[in-house]
Design an enzyme around this catalytic site. Structure first.
Site, PDB file in Angstrom:
ATOM      1  N   LYS A  46       0.818  -1.221   0.000  1.00  0.00           N
ATOM      2  CA  LYS A  46       0.000   0.000   0.000  1.00  0.00           C
ATOM      3  C   LYS A  46       0.847   1.264   0.000  1.00  0.00           C
ATOM      4  O   LYS A  46       0.375   2.311  -0.462  1.00  0.00           O
ATOM      5  CB  LYS A  46      -0.931  -0.008   1.195  1.00  0.00           C
ATOM      6  CG  LYS A  46      -1.974  -1.097   1.118  1.00  0.00           C
ATOM      7  CD  LYS A  46      -2.863  -0.948   2.310  1.00  0.00           C
ATOM      8  CE  LYS A  46      -4.016  -1.884   2.246  1.00  0.00           C
ATOM      9  NZ  LYS A  46      -4.967  -1.532   3.298  1.00  0.00           N
ATOM     10  N   LYS A  74      -1.249   1.903   9.736  1.00  0.00           N
ATOM     11  CA  LYS A  74      -1.770   0.869   8.829  1.00  0.00           C
ATOM     12  C   LYS A  74      -0.657  -0.056   8.361  1.00  0.00           C
ATOM     13  O   LYS A  74       0.498   0.361   8.259  1.00  0.00           O
ATOM     14  CB  LYS A  74      -2.422   1.509   7.595  1.00  0.00           C
ATOM     15  CG  LYS A  74      -3.657   2.337   7.923  1.00  0.00           C
ATOM     16  CD  LYS A  74      -4.207   3.046   6.708  1.00  0.00           C
ATOM     17  CE  LYS A  74      -5.110   2.176   5.863  1.00  0.00           C
ATOM     18  NZ  LYS A  74      -5.802   2.983   4.810  1.00  0.00           N
ATOM     19  N   HIS A 101     -16.854   5.860   2.225  1.00  0.00           N
ATOM     20  CA  HIS A 101     -15.965   5.047   1.387  1.00  0.00           C
ATOM     21  C   HIS A 101     -16.603   5.002   0.003  1.00  0.00           C
ATOM     22  O   HIS A 101     -17.693   4.463  -0.169  1.00  0.00           O
ATOM     23  CB  HIS A 101     -15.849   3.634   1.983  1.00  0.00           C
ATOM     24  CG  HIS A 101     -15.094   2.677   1.107  1.00  0.00           C
ATOM     25  ND1 HIS A 101     -13.917   2.074   1.494  1.00  0.00           N
ATOM     26  CD2 HIS A 101     -15.340   2.223  -0.142  1.00  0.00           C
ATOM     27  CE1 HIS A 101     -13.474   1.303   0.514  1.00  0.00           C
ATOM     28  NE2 HIS A 101     -14.331   1.362  -0.486  1.00  0.00           N
ATOM     29  N   HIS A 141     -14.264  -2.305   9.603  1.00  0.00           N
ATOM     30  CA  HIS A 141     -13.676  -1.940   8.313  1.00  0.00           C
ATOM     31  C   HIS A 141     -14.045  -2.917   7.199  1.00  0.00           C
ATOM     32  O   HIS A 141     -13.395  -2.958   6.167  1.00  0.00           O
ATOM     33  CB  HIS A 141     -12.154  -1.833   8.399  1.00  0.00           C
ATOM     34  CG  HIS A 141     -11.682  -0.894   9.478  1.00  0.00           C
ATOM     35  ND1 HIS A 141     -12.070   0.430   9.519  1.00  0.00           N
ATOM     36  CD2 HIS A 141     -10.879  -1.084  10.544  1.00  0.00           C
ATOM     37  CE1 HIS A 141     -11.509   0.998  10.577  1.00  0.00           C
ATOM     38  NE2 HIS A 141     -10.794   0.111  11.216  1.00  0.00           N
ATOM     39  N   ASN A 184      -7.665  -2.198  -5.491  1.00  0.00           N
ATOM     40  CA  ASN A 184      -7.856  -3.645  -5.520  1.00  0.00           C
ATOM     41  C   ASN A 184      -7.708  -4.131  -6.954  1.00  0.00           C
ATOM     42  O   ASN A 184      -8.356  -3.615  -7.859  1.00  0.00           O
ATOM     43  CB  ASN A 184      -9.226  -4.021  -4.957  1.00  0.00           C
ATOM     44  CG  ASN A 184      -9.266  -3.844  -3.460  1.00  0.00           C
ATOM     45  OD1 ASN A 184      -8.311  -4.159  -2.764  1.00  0.00           O
ATOM     46  ND2 ASN A 184     -10.362  -3.319  -2.952  1.00  0.00           N
ATOM     47  N   ARG A 217      -8.516  -6.909  -8.537  1.00  0.00           N
ATOM     48  CA  ARG A 217      -9.308  -8.133  -8.771  1.00  0.00           C
ATOM     49  C   ARG A 217     -10.768  -7.762  -8.866  1.00  0.00           C
ATOM     50  O   ARG A 217     -11.147  -6.622  -8.594  1.00  0.00           O
ATOM     51  CB  ARG A 217      -9.097  -9.084  -7.590  1.00  0.00           C
ATOM     52  CG  ARG A 217      -9.411  -8.358  -6.291  1.00  0.00           C
ATOM     53  CD  ARG A 217      -9.537  -9.199  -5.087  1.00  0.00           C
ATOM     54  NE  ARG A 217      -9.469  -8.414  -3.859  1.00  0.00           N
ATOM     55  CZ  ARG A 217     -10.476  -7.737  -3.323  1.00  0.00           C
ATOM     56  NH1 ARG A 217     -11.658  -7.748  -3.903  1.00  0.00           N
ATOM     57  NH2 ARG A 217     -10.320  -7.041  -2.216  1.00  0.00           N
ATOM     58  N   VAL A 248     -16.313  -8.254  -4.394  1.00  0.00           N
ATOM     59  CA  VAL A 248     -17.574  -8.834  -3.924  1.00  0.00           C
ATOM     60  C   VAL A 248     -18.753  -7.995  -4.438  1.00  0.00           C
ATOM     61  O   VAL A 248     -19.775  -8.522  -4.881  1.00  0.00           O
ATOM     62  CB  VAL A 248     -17.607  -8.861  -2.376  1.00  0.00           C
ATOM     63  CG1 VAL A 248     -18.950  -9.369  -1.867  1.00  0.00           C
ATOM     64  CG2 VAL A 248     -16.472  -9.709  -1.826  1.00  0.00           C
TER      65      VAL A 248
HETATM   66  P1  ADP Z   1      -8.140  -3.026   3.737  1.00  0.00           P
HETATM   67  O1  ADP Z   1      -7.216  -3.290   2.591  1.00  0.00           O
HETATM   68  O2  ADP Z   1      -7.747  -3.762   4.975  1.00  0.00           O
HETATM   69  O3  ADP Z   1      -9.571  -3.177   3.363  1.00  0.00           O
HETATM   70  P2  ADP Z   1      -8.311  -0.107   3.441  1.00  0.00           P
HETATM   71  O4  ADP Z   1      -7.135   0.759   3.354  1.00  0.00           O
HETATM   72  O5  ADP Z   1      -9.033  -0.412   2.165  1.00  0.00           O
HETATM   73  O6  ADP Z   1      -7.893  -1.487   4.161  1.00  0.00           O
HETATM   74  O7  ADP Z   1      -9.352   0.480   4.476  1.00  0.00           O
HETATM   75  C1  ADP Z   1     -10.505  -0.211   4.872  1.00  0.00           C
HETATM   76  C2  ADP Z   1     -11.438   0.698   5.638  1.00  0.00           C
HETATM   77  O8  ADP Z   1     -10.763   1.251   6.786  1.00  0.00           O
HETATM   78  C3  ADP Z   1     -11.896   1.920   4.864  1.00  0.00           C
HETATM   79  O9  ADP Z   1     -13.009   1.651   4.046  1.00  0.00           O
HETATM   80  C4  ADP Z   1     -12.245   2.861   6.022  1.00  0.00           C
HETATM   81  O10 ADP Z   1     -13.463   2.486   6.596  1.00  0.00           O
HETATM   82  C5  ADP Z   1     -11.155   2.576   7.026  1.00  0.00           C
HETATM   83  N1  ADP Z   1      -9.995   3.505   6.824  1.00  0.00           N
HETATM   84  C6  ADP Z   1      -8.890   3.257   6.067  1.00  0.00           C
HETATM   85  N2  ADP Z   1      -8.054   4.328   6.073  1.00  0.00           N
HETATM   86  C7  ADP Z   1      -8.641   5.276   6.842  1.00  0.00           C
HETATM   87  C8  ADP Z   1      -8.285   6.617   7.247  1.00  0.00           C
HETATM   88  N3  ADP Z   1      -7.142   7.188   6.849  1.00  0.00           N
HETATM   89  N4  ADP Z   1      -9.146   7.302   8.051  1.00  0.00           N
HETATM   90  C9  ADP Z   1     -10.308   6.724   8.481  1.00  0.00           C
HETATM   91  N5  ADP Z   1     -10.692   5.475   8.142  1.00  0.00           N
HETATM   92  C10 ADP Z   1      -9.887   4.750   7.342  1.00  0.00           C
END
Ligand code: ADP
Length: 447
Positions: free
Chosen positions: A116, A158, A208, A235, A289, A291, A294
């Site tokens: 990421k 993260k 999102h 999440h 993503n 791929r 869902v």
């Molecule tokens: P994953 O790959 O584990 O799904 P993502 O980066 O896509 O992780 O984030 C998943 C969810 O986490 C997002 O849809 C959101 O709800 C929350 N999230 C991610 N980054 C942030 C952020 N910077 N601030 C607030 N919420 C976040």
């Protein structure tokens, strides 16, 4: 076009890919674990091969067994679906080395987006706004404290290799940060075998919103508009809709164009999704993503396009079957993810299905591998059905959803159908006044 495709997955997505193949005149090979010998994807496929025992690492993640299955059945291509090996760059590479076509992007692009930190850098250089955060991975605590002070608290720690909503920790001040970084690093090492972590500004009340793109190997790129997936728990997405009720046409057009330009610039080919957080009119990229997702059916509903078929056509070297000017949004669509879980505690609820009745009628689609008598095994993801409704307007969709959730019968196990019934009855849902934390507040409020 391919004559035979091996589907390296199970459950509803294996069925979904099988259906696309059949409509294209392509023969299918199912692979399965011993726990899935009676699964619907095995029953429907033209051929099937058992690739190992129940645990996924010994079957659905067993690369040598999957390659042997492709060899003995003379399959030409492998579709990974989502989860399992779908975002594993070395799998994509090995598939190609063995003379099969991987139905997805190149190993290079999977690896680029799988990390990421790299993904954010590449996408930002391609002109897409990203969430403010550390430039690269964070390796020491003093640097973390400096970066966090720059970004401003609260910050989110993260995992660079994270996925499935795991490996994230919020820190509201420096003391919390100094605890969160090592904790996140350990969790990431255990879950993803990659202890690299990075920092992002923690957005307080974003939505999102994600943009679906399709790109072929000839440089053609289109976007299929956006999906709003703000209704999440831990999440993880629970309910998704398209288009997002919060965007107007100008914002939609602008973000779609930005995504297409970036995808063209990096030379990506296949289906892909750029995920954003959206707050106060601004988009912030979080990840891509590489791929099929869902929630792709809501896009299919509003665009009238088979996204899985496009992934197969692209892998076969064909051109996209649509141009951007051919695409328009037709109405609204909503998907409910129905999980084999207790709707209040979310405890898994595997077991025998005693009764199964799916709703029907205008604008209703159910993607599920369940049947009466089937035993939901405890070894895999708890998603057992997706209910997708399409209507002229969002209001019509909600009425149709209420009606179809009421018709749906999944007996013998607990499911999240009651949760969906409850959440669509909320005034905030009707007015689309929700952010990514809304559902957690609703669930917590009842507990
Ligand atoms: P994953 O790959 O584990 O799904 P993502 O980066 O896509 O992780 O984030 C998943 C969810 O986490 C997002 O849809 C959101 O709800 C929350 N999230 C991610 N980054 C942030 C952020 N910077 N601030 C607030 N919420 C976040």
């Amino acid at each position: 076009m391919f004559g035979k495709v091996l589907i390296a997955n199970r459950g509803e997505i294996a069925l979904r890919i099988h259906r696309a193949c059949k409509e294209m005149g392509i023969a299918t090979v199912a692979v399965h674990s011993t726990a899935d010998a009676d699964a619907m994807h095995v029953r429907l496929a033209d051929e099937s091969v058992c690739i190992g025992p129940a645990p996924a690492r010994e079957s659905y993640l067993n690369v040598p067994a999957i390659l042997s299955a492709a060899t003995v059945t003379n399959a030409e291509a492998i579709h990974p679906g989502y989860g399992f090996l779908s975002e594993n760059a070395s799998f994509a590479e090995i598939v190609a080395e063995h003379g099969f076509k991987f139905i997805g992007p190149s190993a290079k692009h999977i690896a680029m987006m799988g990390d990421k930190v790299t993904a954010k850098r590449v996408i930002s250089e391609a002109g897409v706004p990203v969430v403010p955060g550390s430039d690269g991975p964070i390796d020491d605590l003093d640097k973390a404290a400096r970066v966090a002070a720059d970004i401003g608290y609260p910050v989110l720690v993260k995992a660079a290799g994270g996925g499935g909503g795991r490996g994230m920790k919020v820190a509201r001040d420096e003391t919390e940060l100094r605890r969160a970084v090592p904790a996140a690093r350990n969790e990431a090492l255990v879950s993803f075998d990659n202890g690299e972590v990075y920092l992002e500004r923690y957005l307080g009340r974003p939505r999102h919103i994600e943009v679906q793109i399709l790109a072929d190997e000839h440089g053609n790129v289109v976007h299929l508009f956006e999906r709003d997936c703000s209704l999440q728990r831990n999440h993880q997405k629970i309910l998704e809709e398209a288009p997002s009720p919060t965007l107007d046409d100008a914002q939609r057009e602008r973000i779609g164009q930005i995504c297409c330009d970036a995808v063209r610039k990096i030379g990506y080919a296949s289906a892909g999704t750029l995920e954003f957080l959206y707050e106060d009119g601004e988009f912030f990229f979080i990840e891509m993503n590489t791929r099929i997702q869902v929630e792709h059916p809501v896009t299919e509903a509003i665009c009238g396009l088979d996204v899985v078929r496009e992934t197969i056509r692209i892998a076969a070297g064909e051109r996209l079957s649509v141009r951007q000017q051919d695409l328009a949004i037709n109405g609204h669509a909503i998907e409910c993810r129905i999980n084999a879980e207790n709707p209040e505690t979310f405890a898994p609820s595997p077991g025998r299905i005693t009764e199964f009745h799916t709703p029907g009628g205008l604008g209703v689609r159910v993607d599920s591998a369940l049947y009466s008598g089937y035993v939901v095994p405890p070894h895999y993801d708890s998603l057992v059905a997706k209910l997708i409704v399409h209507g002229a307007t969002r209001e019509e969709c909600i009425m149709r959803l209420r009606r179809s959730l009421g018709e749906m019968v999944i007996g013998g196990i607990e499911t999240t159908i009651p949760l969906h019934q409850r959440l669509i009855a909320e005034p905030d849902f009707a007015s689309a006044a929700y952010d990514i934390h809304w559902l957690e507040r609703l669930v917590a409020g009842s507990g």
